[in-house]
Design an enzyme around this catalytic site. Structure first.
Site, PDB file in Angstrom:
ATOM      1  N   VAL A  22      47.084  34.680  32.864  1.00 33.73           N
ATOM      2  CA  VAL A  22      46.360  34.544  31.606  1.00 33.73           C
ATOM      3  C   VAL A  22      45.966  35.907  31.055  1.00 33.73           C
ATOM      4  O   VAL A  22      46.090  36.163  29.854  1.00 33.73           O
ATOM      5  CB  VAL A  22      45.109  33.656  31.797  1.00 33.73           C
ATOM      6  CG1 VAL A  22      44.323  33.555  30.494  1.00 33.73           C
ATOM      7  CG2 VAL A  22      45.509  32.261  32.271  1.00 33.73           C
TER       8      VAL A  22
ATOM      9  N   GLY B 257      48.089  40.076  40.787  1.00 30.00           N
ATOM     10  CA  GLY B 257      48.804  40.378  39.553  1.00 30.00           C
ATOM     11  C   GLY B 257      50.046  41.206  39.816  1.00 30.00           C
ATOM     12  O   GLY B 257      50.332  41.594  40.946  1.00 30.00           O
TER      13      GLY B 257
ATOM     14  N   TYR C 245      35.266  28.323  45.375  1.00 27.02           N
ATOM     15  CA  TYR C 245      35.834  28.891  44.151  1.00 27.02           C
ATOM     16  C   TYR C 245      35.046  28.432  42.929  1.00 27.02           C
ATOM     17  O   TYR C 245      34.562  29.241  42.135  1.00 27.02           O
ATOM     18  CB  TYR C 245      37.308  28.500  44.009  1.00 27.02           C
ATOM     19  CG  TYR C 245      37.853  28.759  42.620  1.00 27.02           C
ATOM     20  CD1 TYR C 245      37.897  30.058  42.109  1.00 27.02           C
ATOM     21  CD2 TYR C 245      38.296  27.705  41.812  1.00 27.02           C
ATOM     22  CE1 TYR C 245      38.376  30.301  40.822  1.00 27.02           C
ATOM     23  CE2 TYR C 245      38.769  27.945  40.534  1.00 27.02           C
ATOM     24  CZ  TYR C 245      38.807  29.238  40.039  1.00 27.02           C
ATOM     25  OH  TYR C 245      39.255  29.483  38.773  1.00 27.02           O
TER      26      TYR C 245
ATOM     27  N   ASN D  79      43.916  22.812  32.657  1.00 30.72           N
ATOM     28  CA  ASN D  79      45.184  23.165  33.300  1.00 30.72           C
ATOM     29  C   ASN D  79      46.015  24.027  32.364  1.00 30.72           C
ATOM     30  O   ASN D  79      46.600  23.517  31.404  1.00 30.72           O
ATOM     31  CB  ASN D  79      45.951  21.900  33.698  1.00 30.72           C
ATOM     32  CG  ASN D  79      45.274  21.158  34.826  1.00 30.72           C
ATOM     33  OD1 ASN D  79      44.112  20.783  34.715  1.00 30.72           O
ATOM     34  ND2 ASN D  79      45.977  20.973  35.924  1.00 30.72           N
TER      35      ASN D  79
END
Length: 319
Positions: A13, A37, A138, A167
């Protein structure tokens, strides 16, 4: 033109948001330790700094207009067996980032939050007023960060927006999902289409849904990126705004699998497995707040389009 720091901007994202910022004519610095990443995920034109968010104080200065914060550990299962990592990275890292922003005089923040803050909801359509009861470290770490940000806004006048994703799926040109390990349904089904996985597991087919499988709200990553730019414009000093980001409708596991079959023309074998603990039958967002406060409405809600973009990325970036 404004200057922005994007933490975690080498991830899925973060990279798409960084690309949108650059396309809008802004100056972008990506801070990412590349633990999850990828260097190739940093858009051309962005300045890249390899480092942790705990070290943000070394890089922030008053020339930055805002921080867009994506850097986090994000695997639910891992958070259960290694919760300390999530408190250190997600909570400790953000605490250090907030202090660095305060010291540098950077007074605007857009935070990448999650629907995992809601836990196992009993209602189908979730609003920002829904009960937050995360069921894993989390989700708990992300909710803790939301509380931290709220306190910073009250005490120090920070302008902040937390965006709770549902999602996220799809791809944006050269930017798509590269998770290791992969846990998201659409890329997992695409791995079956590519021959990288023998079958897709369907966890439970006896839920109270039209076809018995879980229903989830899928949002295109480019729509998500546009919401972040809108959040930058809407952020107000002293206010912590929380917005759900979703399409407001859901697709079942079987609908996703069948759509992948149609898009790819490939056979997708299914294996029915027992339900997973903590999987609610339906998880769909009300994005009314985002529409009213950010002026944001998703424009890529079609599941076929979302999967087509993800497929185009997956087959050109397959291992």
């Amino acid at each position: 033109m404004s200057k922005y720091l994007v933490t975690g901007g080498a991830g899925y994202v973060g990279s798409v948001v960084a690309a949108h910022l650059l396309e809008a004519g802004h100056e972008v610095t990506v801070l990412d330790d590349l633990s999850t990443g990828f260097r190739v995920g940093v858009p051309e034109g962005a300045t890249f700094i390899e480092g942790r968010i705990q070290d943000a104080a070394r890089h922030l200065d008053p020339s930055y207009e805002a921080v867009l914060h994506f850097a986090a550990s994000s695997q639910v299962g891992e958070s259960v067996v290694n919760p300390g990592k999530y408190w250190e990275n997600n909570v400790g890292g953000t605490l250090a980032l907030l202090a660095a922003m305060r010291e540098a005089g950077v007074r605007k923040l857009v935070f990448s939050s999650t629907a995992a803050t809601y836990g196992e909801p009993t209602e189908g359509l979730l609003t920002e007023a829904s009960v937050t009861a995360p069921t894993n470290p989390y989700g708990a770490s992300k909710l803790a960060v939301d509380h931290m940000i709220a306190g910073e806004c009250v005490a120090h006048g920070l302008a902040a927006v937390s965006l709770r994703y549902f999602n996220v799926a799809g791809a944006y040109g050269e930017f798509g999902e590269r998770h290791t390990p992969e846990t998201h349904l659409i890329p997992l089904v695409l791995q079956v289409a590519l021959g990288e996985r023998e079958s897709i597991s369907v966890f439970g087919e006896d839920y109270p849904t039209p076809d018995g499988t879980c229903v989830r709200d899928y949002i295109h990553v480019a729509d998500l990126a546009e919401a972040h730019l809108a959040a930058l414009r809407a952020a107000t000093g002293g206010e912590h705004l929380i917005c759900n980001l979703g399409n407001g409708n859901g697709f079942s596991v079987r609908e996703v699998v069948e759509t992948v079959r149609k898009v790819t023309g490939r056979d997708i074998p299914e294996v029915v497995a027992p339900r997973r603990a903590g999987d609610p039958a339906m998880l769909v967002a009300s994005a009314r707040t985002a529409h009213e406060r950010l002026g944001w409405t998703p424009s890529r809600s079609d599941l076929t389009g979302i999967i087509t973009d993800a497929w185009n990325f997956a087959r050109t970036h397959s291992s």
